[in-house]
Enzyme design. Structure first.
Site, PDB file in Angstrom:
ATOM      1  N   CYS A  33      -6.963  -7.981  -2.473  1.00  0.00           N
ATOM      2  CA  CYS A  33      -7.250  -7.755  -0.815  1.00  0.00           C
ATOM      3  C   CYS A  33      -8.511  -7.663  -0.632  1.00  0.00           C
ATOM      4  O   CYS A  33      -9.036  -6.957   0.253  1.00  0.00           O
ATOM      5  CB  CYS A  33      -6.289  -6.479  -0.732  1.00  0.00           C
ATOM      6  SG  CYS A  33      -4.770  -6.542  -0.939  1.00  0.00           S
ATOM      7  N   CYS A  70      -5.262   1.641   4.469  1.00  0.00           N
ATOM      8  CA  CYS A  70      -4.005   1.484   3.512  1.00  0.00           C
ATOM      9  C   CYS A  70      -2.957   2.465   3.933  1.00  0.00           C
ATOM     10  O   CYS A  70      -1.712   2.415   3.350  1.00  0.00           O
ATOM     11  CB  CYS A  70      -4.534   1.891   2.076  1.00  0.00           C
ATOM     12  SG  CYS A  70      -5.207   3.482   2.197  1.00  0.00           S
ATOM     13  N   CYS A  95       0.783  -1.089   0.056  1.00  0.00           N
ATOM     14  CA  CYS A  95      -0.010  -0.083  -0.169  1.00  0.00           C
ATOM     15  C   CYS A  95       0.847   1.301   0.118  1.00  0.00           C
ATOM     16  O   CYS A  95       0.487   2.254  -0.555  1.00  0.00           O
ATOM     17  CB  CYS A  95      -0.967   0.173   1.407  1.00  0.00           C
ATOM     18  SG  CYS A  95      -2.470  -0.957   1.174  1.00  0.00           S
ATOM     19  N   CYS A 140      -8.423  -3.145  -3.960  1.00  0.00           N
ATOM     20  CA  CYS A 140      -7.532  -3.881  -5.039  1.00  0.00           C
ATOM     21  C   CYS A 140      -8.051  -5.496  -5.035  1.00  0.00           C
ATOM     22  O   CYS A 140      -8.551  -5.996  -4.019  1.00  0.00           O
ATOM     23  CB  CYS A 140      -6.475  -3.875  -4.489  1.00  0.00           C
ATOM     24  SG  CYS A 140      -5.485  -2.124  -4.540  1.00  0.00           S
TER      25      CYS A 140
END
Ligand code: SF4
Length: 261
Positions: free
Chosen positions: A227, A250, A140, A224
């Site tokens: 994830c 993040c 991240c 994403c």
């Protein structure tokens, strides 16, 4: 430093910090004054004041083009579609998110600004592209935190889509606050902070806004692809993010503030 005329009128001046004098753009006092100024105003009235009258200087929206992003984007574009919409292209998004982003950009006439990770850093620290699987914080940082920090340094304030009903930690958030992720004194503006889920749904319906296609497939919160997991009905919508990791955000925002970007 370049004073903003509109801000001067109400006793505030947005500063661009220079190298020798890193004075913050805004102070807590400025945030309080803006909150007082727009107390009792509708979201649209507040957005018009902030965008048209430049009360918060140079602005950008940060959007993940996730489940509820369309509402804020629609409201901002209704005032001024030239406001930059910053999108972090991590290289790990669902194809559906990219298609949804393009659909909204076209439909709302958005001024999309795509931010990408630094290619050299990516090659050095995530050559395999699998850092998310053993060090999601590091992933991240490379793919979100650094590119956004760099981009936001050019703005005085950014809009978020945070809502009070999403978490206890957001229950008392004001519309205007100082962004505490660094010392630049940027404003963070939360136009939807007093909207509830029913109001969000009603806005989608009333304005015939398209929904992110993955919502119907069991993804109430979308980030994403490596994830983000599907969530069973009744489960916490956030439980599908970084499943199996002790991680809820993040790094762009403080823990508990904005886990969804
Ligand atoms: S959400 Fe996952 S894939 Fe995306 S930047 Fe963070 S760790 Fe990497």
């Amino acid at each position: 430093m370049k004073p903003d005329v509109s801000l001067s009128k109400i006793g505030m001046v947005a500063h661009t910090p220079d190298i020798l004098n890193l004075a913050p753009r805004f102070t807590e006092h400025d945030a309080v004054r803006l909150n007082n100024m727009f107390r009792g105003s509708t979201t649209q009235e507040m957005l018009e004041g902030v965008i048209r009258d430049r009360l918060a200087g140079d602005l950008a929206v940060v959007s993940s083009f996730g489940a509820e992003s369309a509402v804020l984007l629609h409201l901002v574009a209704g005032v001024d579609p030239s406001v930059p919409v910053l999108f972090l292209d991590t290289g790990k998004h669902f194809a559906e998110t990219l298609a949804y982003r393009d659909l909204l950009v076209e439909r709302l006439g958005l001024n999309l600004v795509v931010l990408t990770p630094d290619a050299e850093e990516l090659a050095k620290r995530d050559e395999s592209g699998l850092r998310w699987s053993y060090d999601p914080d590091g992933c991240c940082e490379i793919r979100k935190v650094r590119p956004l920090e760099k981009a936001l340094s050019q703005y005085d304030a950014s809009f978020t889509g945070r809502k009070a009903f999403q978490a206890k930690t957001r229950a008392n958030l004001p519309r205007f606050e100082i962004d505490t992720t660094d010392s630049a004194g940027r404003l963070k503006i939360n136009p939807l902070i007093d909207w509830d889920a029913a109001a969000i749904d009603a806005w989608f319906a009333e304005h015939d806004l398209p929904r992110h296609p993955l919502i119907a497939q069991g993804y109430p919160s979308i980030g994403c692809s490596p994830c983000t997991s599907q969530v069973a009905p009744g489960e916490d919508p956030r439980s599908g993010r970084w499943k199996g990791w002790d991680k809820t955000e993040c790094g762009i925002h403080k823990p508990g503030e904005e886990p969804f970007l």
